[in-house]
Enzyme design. Structure first.
Site, short mmCIF file in Angstrom:
data_model
loop_
_atom_site.label_atom_id
_atom_site.label_comp_id
_atom_site.label_asym_id
_atom_site.label_seq_id
_atom_site.Cartn_x
_atom_site.Cartn_y
_atom_site.Cartn_z
N CYS A 113 1.17 6.07 -4.54
CA CYS A 113 1.26 5.72 -2.96
C CYS A 113 0.28 6.04 -2.02
CB CYS A 113 2.74 6.35 -2.46
SG CYS A 113 4.42 6.02 -3.54
N HIS A 242 1.74 5.50 4.78
CA HIS A 242 2.52 4.85 3.56
C HIS A 242 3.89 4.43 3.98
CE1 HIS A 242 4.25 3.81 -0.10
NE2 HIS A 242 4.99 5.05 -0.08
N ASN A 272 9.08 -0.45 0.23
CA ASN A 272 8.09 0.44 -0.20
C ASN A 272 7.15 -0.47 -1.27
OD1 ASN A 272 6.48 2.21 -1.50
ND2 ASN A 272 8.15 4.10 -1.68
#
Length: 316
Positions: A113, A242, A272
């Site tokens: 990530c 993020h 995500n």
């Protein structure tokens, strides 16, 4: 010393949109449950004929067009991804081939990530060292390929996409660099909290552990990123974290103290997307005119490996 700066951005997502109501027909969940826990409403999911390098190449082509550059002008391609199934050719080599490049340096960076902010720092360092002059930095992940679509705790989170930045040398940067100093690190002893393991690989995480770590440990680190850039959190025009979970993004942004900043919330529409999430969210903010050219934006990635990396950039 020569600095570097981001001169253009681009993003790309597959056409297929999966809503919370669609997921409720697949697993035991609901729109209310998903929205209240992670803030996600929709996510884009690629098909079997849309590999990661295709998503990345689309985003890169858009960024190049915005920069007014050709693929031949690029001498380094960095792709941040954790969903490359094949070991070779790398995603960066495949993107270079798709774009018709002749001889760029190519490198994949797998920090999950926080991959994009690691890759952006790597490009900045290479340009500062004179090893590159123009770089394509791409975050691209196809999380739909590695999620268990029968696991309601994880399948509601993920989406597919790519974001790209064109980074060029900036000899006149002086004390106002286009890309500020990176602050990066990790907590190796807690690396098991986010995993992509097995054959075929599957995503899993310890959600509560990640939530506690992110909301308590990361805000002071993000403030140090601003300090390294020579600004205060109040100076920030944008905060692009993020895009993991709205319940993480909002408290972390609040604790950083960026009271005048636009907060990226692309997670609501995109889910995500791992390494793609920061460049995709930033590209959309710039495209919509929500950040002025030259304004300072904090980019801060975190997650897999319990790693993190952040820098302040001047928006293109």
């Amino acid at each position: 010393m020569t600095g570097s700066r981001v001169v253009a951005l681009g993003h790309y997502q597959p056409a297929k949109v999966l809503t919370n109501h669609d997921l409720a027909a697949m697993v035991d969940t609901s729109d209310e449950w998903i929205t209240s826990r992670v803030g996600i409403k929709t996510r884009h999911v690629g098909g079997p004929d849309e590999p990661v390098d295709e998503l990345a190449a689309h985003a890169a082509a858009k960024a190049l067009a915005s920069a007014g550059l050709h693929a031949a002008d690029i001498d380094m391609v960095l792709v941040a991804t954790s969903t490359a199934i094949d070991r070779s050719p790398s995603m960066s080599a495949r993107v270079a081939a798709r774009l018709g490049m002749s001889s760029p340096a190519v490198m994949d960076i797998n920090v999950v990530c926080s991959g994009f902010t690691h890759a952006l720092a790597t490009a900045d360092h290479a340009i500062r060292a004179g090893a590159a002059t123009r770089a394509l930095v791409i975050g691209a992940d196809k999380m739909g390929d590695i999620v268990d679509w029968t696991d309601r705790s994880t399948c509601v989170l993920m989406g597919d996409g790519a974001g790209a930045a064109v980074v060029v040398a900036d000899p006149g940067a002086g004390d106002r660099p286009g890309i500020g100093p990176v602050l990066w690190g990790s907590v190796p002893g807690m690396g098991h909290a986010v995993r992509i393991e097995g054959t075929p690989p599957r995503f899993a995480q310890e959600g509560q552990s990640v939530y506690r770590w992110a909301t308590t440990q990361l805000p002071p680190i993000a403030r140090k990123v601003c300090e390294r850039a020579g600004i205060t959190p109040e100076d920030l025009a944008a905060v692009v974290l993020h895009q993991a979970n709205l319940r993480i993004i909002e408290p972390v942004a609040r604790k950083i103290g960026a009271v005048n900043a636009v907060i990226a919330r692309d997670v609501v529409d995109s889910g995500n997307t791992s390494a793609a999430s920061i460049p995709m969210a930033l590209s959309k903010l710039v495209e919509r005119g929500e950040i002025e050219s030259g304004a300072p934006a904090l980019l801060f990635g975190f997650g897999g490996n319990l790693s993190y990396a952040g820098q302040v950039i001047r928006c293109p």
